[in-house]
Each structure stands twice: as structure tokens, then as C-alpha cells.
Design an enzyme around this catalytic site. Structure first.
Site, PDB file in Angstrom:
ATOM      1  N   ASP A 180       2.595  -2.206  34.250  1.00 47.87           N
ATOM      2  CA  ASP A 180       2.060  -2.071  35.609  1.00 47.87           C
ATOM      3  C   ASP A 180       0.561  -1.823  35.493  1.00 47.87           C
ATOM      4  OD1 ASP A 180       1.506   1.060  35.788  1.00 47.87           O
ATOM      5  OD2 ASP A 180       3.385   0.773  34.730  1.00 47.87           O
ATOM      6  N   GLY A 193       0.580   1.826  31.687  1.00 53.52           N
ATOM      7  CA  GLY A 193      -0.135   1.257  32.820  1.00 53.52           C
ATOM      8  C   GLY A 193      -1.493   0.733  32.342  1.00 53.52           C
ATOM      9  N   GLU A 205      13.529   0.642  26.358  1.00 55.92           N
ATOM     10  CA  GLU A 205      12.598   0.162  25.339  1.00 55.92           C
ATOM     11  C   GLU A 205      13.257   0.162  23.959  1.00 55.92           C
ATOM     12  OE1 GLU A 205       8.609   2.113  27.422  1.00 55.92           O
ATOM     13  OE2 GLU A 205       9.689   3.211  25.901  1.00 55.92           O
ATOM     14  N   MET A 210       2.216   8.501  28.843  1.00 57.03           N
ATOM     15  CA  MET A 210       2.521   9.928  28.943  1.00 57.03           C
ATOM     16  C   MET A 210       2.892  10.623  27.624  1.00 57.03           C
ATOM     17  SD  MET A 210       4.578   9.669  32.597  1.00 57.03           S
ATOM     18  CE  MET A 210       4.683  11.420  32.846  1.00 57.03           C
ATOM     19  N   GLU A 211       2.786   9.933  26.494  1.00 61.13           N
ATOM     20  CA  GLU A 211       3.260  10.550  25.243  1.00 61.13           C
ATOM     21  C   GLU A 211       2.350  10.393  24.027  1.00 61.13           C
ATOM     22  OE1 GLU A 211       5.136   8.049  26.752  1.00 61.13           O
ATOM     23  OE2 GLU A 211       6.375   9.347  28.006  1.00 61.13           O
TER      24      GLU A 211
HETATM   25  N1  SAH Z   1      11.353   6.514  36.273  1.00 64.74           N
HETATM   26  C1  SAH Z   1      11.357   6.498  34.852  1.00 64.74           C
HETATM   27  C2  SAH Z   1      10.324   7.465  34.342  1.00 64.74           C
HETATM   28  C3  SAH Z   1       9.211   6.704  33.820  1.00 64.74           C
HETATM   29  S1  SAH Z   1       7.803   7.604  33.459  1.00 64.74           S
HETATM   30  C4  SAH Z   1      12.750   6.726  34.390  1.00 64.74           C
HETATM   31  O1  SAH Z   1      13.618   6.419  35.144  1.00 64.74           O
HETATM   32  O2  SAH Z   1      13.007   7.142  33.271  1.00 64.74           O
HETATM   33  C5  SAH Z   1       6.835   6.256  32.854  1.00 64.74           C
HETATM   34  C6  SAH Z   1       6.980   5.958  31.395  1.00 64.74           C
HETATM   35  O3  SAH Z   1       6.293   4.754  31.088  1.00 64.74           O
HETATM   36  C7  SAH Z   1       6.337   7.014  30.520  1.00 64.74           C
HETATM   37  O4  SAH Z   1       7.081   7.110  29.339  1.00 64.74           O
HETATM   38  C8  SAH Z   1       4.922   6.475  30.274  1.00 64.74           C
HETATM   39  O5  SAH Z   1       4.533   6.641  28.932  1.00 64.74           O
HETATM   40  C9  SAH Z   1       4.979   4.988  30.615  1.00 64.74           C
HETATM   41  N2  SAH Z   1       4.099   4.499  31.691  1.00 64.74           N
HETATM   42  C10 SAH Z   1       4.162   3.237  32.184  1.00 64.74           C
HETATM   43  N3  SAH Z   1       3.298   3.068  33.191  1.00 64.74           N
HETATM   44  C11 SAH Z   1       2.658   4.251  33.381  1.00 64.74           C
HETATM   45  C12 SAH Z   1       1.671   4.698  34.316  1.00 64.74           C
HETATM   46  N4  SAH Z   1       1.183   3.893  35.267  1.00 64.74           N
HETATM   47  N5  SAH Z   1       1.258   6.005  34.231  1.00 64.74           N
HETATM   48  C13 SAH Z   1       1.773   6.822  33.302  1.00 64.74           C
HETATM   49  N6  SAH Z   1       2.723   6.443  32.396  1.00 64.74           N
HETATM   50  C14 SAH Z   1       3.170   5.170  32.425  1.00 64.74           C
END
Ligand code: SAH
Length: 243
Positions: free
Chosen positions: A210, A79, A13, A186-187
Site C-alpha cells: 500500500d 507501506g 506472508e 512495524m517491525e
Molecule cells: N490487519 C492486520 C494487521 C496488519 S498491521 C491483520 O489482520 O493482521 C500491518 C502489517 O504490515 C505490519 O506487520 C507492518 O509491518 C506492515 N505494513 C504494511 N503497510 C503498512 C503501513 N502502511 N504502515 C505500517 N505498517 C505497514
């Protein structure tokens, strides 16, 4: 000096912003890399929040205490939860709630103990500029499918929501508590709370990667890799030019 912090959760990002940063200077602090420089005529610090509420709170605090930023803007992905909030849409936050905070029966579910509130609001003036920047930015991307711009409540919690049932249950529980959420990530709520504590303006925009459903683990990485950076780049460009 007025300095704007631009926070992203993931390196993908942030990539598009780093590419455009002028006079870049990397400073490592608290196990993180902070990039100082100029972007579209503004003094900025780019940082990765890292993933989850605690990590994001640490980054936000470091930005305020160490880099003395004047405001924080979050650009990232989330999401979609609300009806009609689809992949490729953009959500500008009005407020944040922590969907996994529950100290009941001592406090009402979702209420942050000792604050007497469950929601933390974004700064109205900064958010109005971010909303306009997102509108203009989306238009300039000339996407094949029509992307909608939404404005409302976002929920944060330490969980990647990746199941239709799980997402529906979370949404219903929040509704019972009076919280109609558009998206989940998540933040954001952590950064909003830190900014509340310090009295610092905060605004956040999240592109929907998503639908937090059974497809989420497939949709999310694809979106992050291919489009998230571009969205962050154009929205940030229009925002910084309007500050
Ligand atoms: N696999 C990723 C981790 C991603 S965690 C990696 O390789 O780094 C998902 C990130 O996208 C988090 O920062 C969160 O803020 C956001 N996010 C996107 N879709 C989400 C969902 N369905 N639920 C929770 N967070 C989501």
C-alpha cells in the site's frame, strides 16, 4: 550448524514458505510457533515476528537464544513512502530507523538512547545476496506491471500509517532529521537492533502492499492475501540457494 531464521510478520506472508518446508518440526516457545526444517537445502527456522516492535524483538531474541540461528532474514510487506515506491515494488533495506522514537530534548529525535545512533544497518554481505535474490525473483514472477526494486532506508514504528497527510508529515519530519525513507512498517528496526546487540547478520526485504495513504486499509489486505506469500516464496528460494 548454520541455521537461517526467516521471519515474517503475518501468517499470509509465511504461508508459501511453510508449504515448501521439508522435515517440518513445530516448536512452541514464548507463546509463538517456530518451524524448524529444511528449505532449498538449508537448515531454517520459520517464525512470525507478530506485529509491532516489541513483539518482533521478542521473536528475534527467542530465535537467537533458543534456536541459535546464525542470521535473520525478514520478508514482509510495507507501506511505500518514497517517491516512486509503488504497490508491487520491492524494497531491500540498507538500514532501519524508528520513526516513533523521540527522547528529545535529552537525545536528538529518532536517536536510540544510550546507543548514540538512530539507524541500525543491515549486514552488507547478506543484503547483497538478498538484493540479487529479489532481482532474480521479481523477474521470475513475470508480473503484468513492471515492479521496481529499491534499496535504502526503511522506517519502523508502532502505527499502521493509513493516511496521505499522516504519511507526508511523517516523511517530512524524518527528512528534517536527515532520514530519507523509502517505506514504513512495524517491525524491522526492532529486529535490526536486537541483531546489533547480538552481533548477528540481518537483512530485510519488504514488498509494497500500500502507499500508507487513505487507500492503505483497502490495498493492504488485498495485497497480503493475493501476492505477498508468492513474493516471499520466490525471493527466499533464490536467497537460500545462494547462501
Ligand atoms: N490487519 C492486520 C494487521 C496488519 S498491521 C491483520 O489482520 O493482521 C500491518 C502489517 O504490515 C505490519 O506487520 C507492518 O509491518 C506492515 N505494513 C504494511 N503497510 C503498512 C503501513 N502502511 N504502515 C505500517 N505498517 C505497514
Amino acid at each position: 550448524m548454520i541455521r537461517t531464521a526467516i521471519l515474517s510478520a503475518l501468517a499470509e506472508e509465511q504461508q508459501g514458505l511453510l508449504e515448501l518446508l521439508q522435515q517440518p518440526e513445530k516448536i512452541s516457545h514464548a507463546g509463538r510457533d517456530f518451524w524448524q526444517g529444511r528449505l532449498h537445502g538449508q537448515a531454517v527456522v520459520l517464525a512470525l515476528s507478530r506485529i509491532g516492535k516489541v513483539a518482533a524483538a521478542t521473536t528475534a531474541t527467542a530465535l537467537i537464544e533458543r534456536f541459535e540461528v546464525s542470521r535473520i532474514v525478514f520478508t514482509g510487506v510495507a507501506g511505500g513512502m518514497g517517491e516512486g515506491v509503488q504497490v508491487g515494488d520491492v524494497v531491500v533495506a540498507t538500514e532501519f530507523v524508528q520513526h516513533d522514537l523521540d527522547a528529545s530534548p535529552l537525545f536528538p529525535q529518532y536517536e536510540v538512547p544510550l546507543y548514540g545512533q538512530s539507524r541500525f544497518a543491515c549486514d552488507a554481505a547478506l543484503t547483497a545476496l538478498l538484493l540479487e535474490a529479489s532481482r532474480v525473483g521479481l523477474k521470475s514472477l513475470a508480473l503484468p506491471a513492471a515492479s521496481l526494486l529499491h534499496h535504502g532506508l526503511i522506517a519502523s514504528g508502532d502505527r499502521f500509517v493509513s493516511g496521505a497527510q499522516e504519511s507526508q508529515a511523517l516523511r517530512s519530519a524524518l527528512q528534517v532529521g536527515g532520514h530519507e525513507v523509502l517505506a514504513v512498517e512495524m517491525e524491522g528496526a526492532a529486529v535490526a537492533q536486537v541483531c546489533f546487540d547480538y552481533g548477528l547478520p540481518f537483512a530485510a526485504v519488504r514488498t509494497i502492499s500500500d502507499r500508507a495513504d487513505d487507500q492503505a486499509h483497502v490495498d493492504f489486505p488485498l495485497f497480503v492475501k493475493e501476492v505477498a506469500s508468492r513474493y516471499a516464496q520466490v525471493i527466499t528460494q533464490h536467497l537460500l540457494k545462494s547462501l
